[in-house]
Design an enzyme around this catalytic site. Structure first.
Site, PDB file in Angstrom:
ATOM      1  N   HIS A 255       0.849  -1.199   0.000  1.00 46.93           N
ATOM      2  CA  HIS A 255       0.000   0.000   0.000  1.00 46.93           C
ATOM      3  C   HIS A 255       0.875   1.237   0.000  1.00 46.93           C
ATOM      4  O   HIS A 255       1.957   1.223   0.580  1.00 46.93           O
ATOM      5  CB  HIS A 255      -0.916   0.013   1.233  1.00 46.93           C
ATOM      6  CG  HIS A 255      -2.076   0.937   1.072  1.00 46.93           C
ATOM      7  ND1 HIS A 255      -2.004   2.269   1.381  1.00 46.93           N
ATOM      8  CD2 HIS A 255      -3.318   0.716   0.585  1.00 46.93           C
ATOM      9  CE1 HIS A 255      -3.172   2.829   1.103  1.00 46.93           C
ATOM     10  NE2 HIS A 255      -3.989   1.919   0.621  1.00 46.93           N
ATOM     11  N   GLU A 309      -7.763  -5.263  -0.287  1.00 47.49           N
ATOM     12  CA  GLU A 309      -8.308  -6.093  -1.362  1.00 47.49           C
ATOM     13  C   GLU A 309      -8.161  -7.585  -1.095  1.00 47.49           C
ATOM     14  O   GLU A 309      -8.853  -8.392  -1.706  1.00 47.49           O
ATOM     15  CB  GLU A 309      -7.604  -5.738  -2.686  1.00 47.49           C
ATOM     16  CG  GLU A 309      -7.733  -4.290  -3.105  1.00 47.49           C
ATOM     17  CD  GLU A 309      -9.083  -3.958  -3.677  1.00 47.49           C
ATOM     18  OE1 GLU A 309     -10.092  -4.280  -3.026  1.00 47.49           O
ATOM     19  OE2 GLU A 309      -9.117  -3.378  -4.774  1.00 47.49           O
TER      20      GLU A 309
HETATM   21  N1  ACO Z   1       4.028  -7.688  -4.522  1.00 51.71           N
HETATM   22  C1  ACO Z   1       5.353  -7.665  -4.782  1.00 51.71           C
HETATM   23  N2  ACO Z   1       6.096  -6.543  -4.714  1.00 51.71           N
HETATM   24  C2  ACO Z   1       5.455  -5.408  -4.396  1.00 51.71           C
HETATM   25  C3  ACO Z   1       4.072  -5.360  -4.120  1.00 51.71           C
HETATM   26  C4  ACO Z   1       3.352  -6.565  -4.196  1.00 51.71           C
HETATM   27  N3  ACO Z   1       2.046  -6.599  -3.951  1.00 51.71           N
HETATM   28  N4  ACO Z   1       3.725  -4.096  -3.827  1.00 51.71           N
HETATM   29  C5  ACO Z   1       4.832  -3.363  -3.939  1.00 51.71           C
HETATM   30  N5  ACO Z   1       5.877  -4.146  -4.271  1.00 51.71           N
HETATM   31  C6  ACO Z   1       7.256  -3.723  -4.475  1.00 51.71           C
HETATM   32  C7  ACO Z   1       7.365  -2.997  -5.812  1.00 51.71           C
HETATM   33  O1  ACO Z   1       7.712  -3.862  -6.866  1.00 51.71           O
HETATM   34  C8  ACO Z   1       8.437  -1.980  -5.560  1.00 51.71           C
HETATM   35  O2  ACO Z   1       9.679  -2.581  -5.727  1.00 51.71           O
HETATM   36  P1  ACO Z   1      10.879  -1.801  -6.480  1.00 51.71           P
HETATM   37  O3  ACO Z   1      11.120  -0.588  -5.608  1.00 51.71           O
HETATM   38  O4  ACO Z   1      11.993  -2.775  -6.493  1.00 51.71           O
HETATM   39  O5  ACO Z   1      10.349  -1.457  -7.825  1.00 51.71           O
HETATM   40  C9  ACO Z   1       8.300  -1.667  -4.060  1.00 51.71           C
HETATM   41  O6  ACO Z   1       7.606  -2.767  -3.475  1.00 51.71           O
HETATM   42  C10 ACO Z   1       7.490  -0.406  -3.821  1.00 51.71           C
HETATM   43  O7  ACO Z   1       6.288  -0.535  -4.562  1.00 51.71           O
HETATM   44  P2  ACO Z   1       5.586   0.660  -5.302  1.00 51.71           P
HETATM   45  O8  ACO Z   1       4.851   0.141  -6.481  1.00 51.71           O
HETATM   46  O9  ACO Z   1       6.564   1.774  -5.500  1.00 51.71           O
HETATM   47  O10 ACO Z   1       4.564   1.094  -4.203  1.00 51.71           O
HETATM   48  P3  ACO Z   1       3.350   2.023  -4.483  1.00 51.71           P
HETATM   49  O11 ACO Z   1       3.091   2.741  -3.232  1.00 51.71           O
HETATM   50  O12 ACO Z   1       3.612   2.857  -5.685  1.00 51.71           O
HETATM   51  O13 ACO Z   1       2.174   1.015  -4.857  1.00 51.71           O
HETATM   52  C11 ACO Z   1       0.454  -0.583  -4.672  1.00 51.71           C
HETATM   53  C12 ACO Z   1       1.194   0.562  -3.969  1.00 51.71           C
HETATM   54  C13 ACO Z   1       0.055  -0.102  -6.059  1.00 51.71           C
HETATM   55  C14 ACO Z   1      -0.799  -0.921  -3.898  1.00 51.71           C
HETATM   56  C15 ACO Z   1       1.387  -1.798  -4.767  1.00 51.71           C
HETATM   57  O14 ACO Z   1       1.735  -2.243  -3.467  1.00 51.71           O
HETATM   58  C16 ACO Z   1       0.787  -2.959  -5.569  1.00 51.71           C
HETATM   59  O15 ACO Z   1       0.945  -2.977  -6.789  1.00 51.71           O
HETATM   60  N6  ACO Z   1       0.091  -3.939  -4.911  1.00 51.71           N
HETATM   61  C17 ACO Z   1      -0.513  -5.051  -5.613  1.00 51.71           C
HETATM   62  C18 ACO Z   1      -1.858  -4.640  -6.213  1.00 51.71           C
HETATM   63  C19 ACO Z   1      -2.916  -4.421  -5.160  1.00 51.71           C
HETATM   64  O16 ACO Z   1      -2.992  -5.116  -4.163  1.00 51.71           O
HETATM   65  N7  ACO Z   1      -3.774  -3.417  -5.431  1.00 51.71           N
HETATM   66  C20 ACO Z   1      -4.821  -2.988  -4.499  1.00 51.71           C
HETATM   67  C21 ACO Z   1      -4.365  -1.812  -3.715  1.00 51.71           C
HETATM   68  S1  ACO Z   1      -5.488  -1.359  -2.409  1.00 51.71           S
HETATM   69  C22 ACO Z   1      -6.506  -0.164  -3.075  1.00 51.71           C
HETATM   70  O17 ACO Z   1      -6.132   0.639  -3.865  1.00 51.71           O
HETATM   71  C23 ACO Z   1      -7.911  -0.131  -2.688  1.00 51.71           C
END
Ligand code: ACO
Length: 382
Positions: A255, A309
């Site tokens: 998140h 989620e």
């Molecule tokens: N699985 C694996 N790695 C992850 C995940 C995940 N679920 N979430 C983040 N990371 C990693 C990213 O790859 C990134 O790595 P990097 O720095 O080597 O590229 C690091 O953690 C930081 O992630 P960001 O994408 O920069 O974090 P951001 O705050 O931009 O994104 C998000 C948050 C979009 C929710 C992300 O965690 C994600 O994609 N989760 C999976 C999808 C999901 O569950 N969506 C529902 C969100 S809840 C809602 O909106 C209601």
């Protein structure tokens, strides 16, 4: 000197709000000062709509007044109802919802919106979605019952029979928990659109578009796909380890704001434990545990926890929402938050127009083109 940019606007404070506080470090969520999980256990969706918009829980008479204004709005006006069957075949539910919300704005006074302008969107979004869903599957439509509560009425229109009260209550808890969440992507999108003095239908349809993506509201059905792919708890560790090794994102984890468990995930897990099939819940728990461990190992410095989620999918499945409607059901729950946030935006509006740090080429001369522009490009009268 150009200001430092923040990709994804991470950490950027774009304004003030009195509606929702997301405590990212401590894992808390408050609507107008009240704990969202406690609210979800105690109040109806109608009450949270009032709370988000007006700042206080409704009195008995205020709630009666709200229902009296709200429930009769449920049926779609005939000109809108005719359009339900005109949505192109093969559209996704979120596309149908986005189109419906856009159409609901026809003729609405543009700006600034008033409280009462918001109610038709909240009241009619479930009607539109349920009618479209049944029509797209060749099922007869079920006209709304204007005596049922909002959430029971949604289930009634989807299923064509009165819902089990416990399951309707479980879904209502989900609706309350997901009714708002600060400056998330869809709310921000809605506020940006309204800030140009555009209308609430344009703003809300932009919000639905933002919610559709898997990084926001599109994840819960993907969580269930993941659970299905894992199959049994014994496979969880290996399946997750392989997915993490492939650098796949695990749906339902991570998140932008929470640096610990999402409080909504905690509450939804309790609801899932109560209403989901035991095997489904056990599998979900095993996948959650494997996911948390694998992410901790792979990224020891990146706090990645279960988000809303993950158990949302399990709860929605348990109450009988078809998997393809998960994101759109999230959308209709979130209309409460979008409405309140748009009213707040309108009350203290300034166009939202951020800047970007330019990294393209320096100014340069336009090259002399060897081929003259086609003659047709020159107006004849010139
Ligand atoms: N699985 C694996 N790695 C992850 C995940 C995940 N679920 N979430 C983040 N990371 C990693 C990213 O790859 C990134 O790595 P990097 O720095 O080597 O590229 C690091 O953690 C930081 O992630 P960001 O994408 O920069 O974090 P951001 O705050 O931009 O994104 C998000 C948050 C979009 C929710 C992300 O965690 C994600 O994609 N989760 C999976 C999808 C999901 O569950 N969506 C529902 C969100 S809840 C809602 O909106 C209601």
């Amino acid at each position: 000197m150009a200001a430092k940019s923040s990709p994804g606007l991470e950490g950027v404070v774009v304004g003030e709000t009195k509606i929702t506080h997301v405590g990212g470090e401590e894992g808390t969520l408050h609507f107008r000062g009240y704990d969202a999980s406690e609210l979800s256990e105690q109040i109806s969706y109608e009450e949270v709509v009032h709370l988000l918009q007006k700042g206080e829980l409704p009195t008995v008479s205020e709630l009666q007044e709200l229902k009296a204004a709200w429930y009769p709005l449920r049926p779609l006006p005939p000109e809108l109802e005719q359009l339900v069957g005109k949505i192109p075949k093969g559209s996704l539910p979120m596309e149908a919802l986005r189109s419906g919300i856009s159409l609901m704005g026809a003729g609405l006074k543009a700006f600034p919106p008033r409280d009462l302008d918001m109610l038709p969107f909240i009241a009619r979004a479930p009607t539109w979605l349920a009618m479209w869903y049944r029509a797209s599957r060749g099922l007869p439509s079920v006209p709304p019952d204007t005596t049922l509560g909002h959430v029971s009425s949604y289930l009634y229109m989807l299923e064509g029979r009165l819902p089990d009260p416990d399951l309707a209550r479980a879904l209502e808890e989900y609706f309350v928990l997901l009714s708002d969440h600060g400056m998330n992507a869809s709310t921000f999108a809605a506020r940006v659109v309204l800030s140009t003095q555009s209308d609430p239908a344009s703003a809300m349809s932009a919000a639905v578009g933002a919610l559709k993506g898997p990084l926001h509201g599109g994840a819960p059905s993907l969580v269930l796909d993941m659970l299905d792919a894992v199959g049994v708890p014994g496979n969880a560790e290996r399946w997750i380890a392989e997915a993490v090794a492939r650098k796949e994102r695990l749906m339902g984890f991570g998140h932008r704001v929470y640096r610990t468990e999402d409080p909504r995930a905690k509450r939804l897990k309790q609801i899932a434990q109560r209403y989901a099939r035991a095997e489904r819940f056990t599998l979900a728990e095993a996948v959650e545990k494997a996911g948390l461990e694998a992410l901790r190992k792979a990224r020891p410095n990146q706090p990645l926890y279960t988000n809303v989620e993950f158990y949302a999918g399990v709860v929605l499945e348990a109450v009988g929402i078809p998997r393809e409607l998960f994101s759109a059901t999230f959308g209709i729950a979130r209309t409460a938050g979008w409405a309140a946030q748009l009213l707040e935006q309108a009350g203290n509006n300034r166009i939202i127009r951020p800047d970007a740090s330019y990294t393209g080429p320096e100014p340069r001369p336009v090259p002399i083109r060897s081929v003259a522009p086609p003659a047709a490009a020159v107006p004849r009268s010139a």
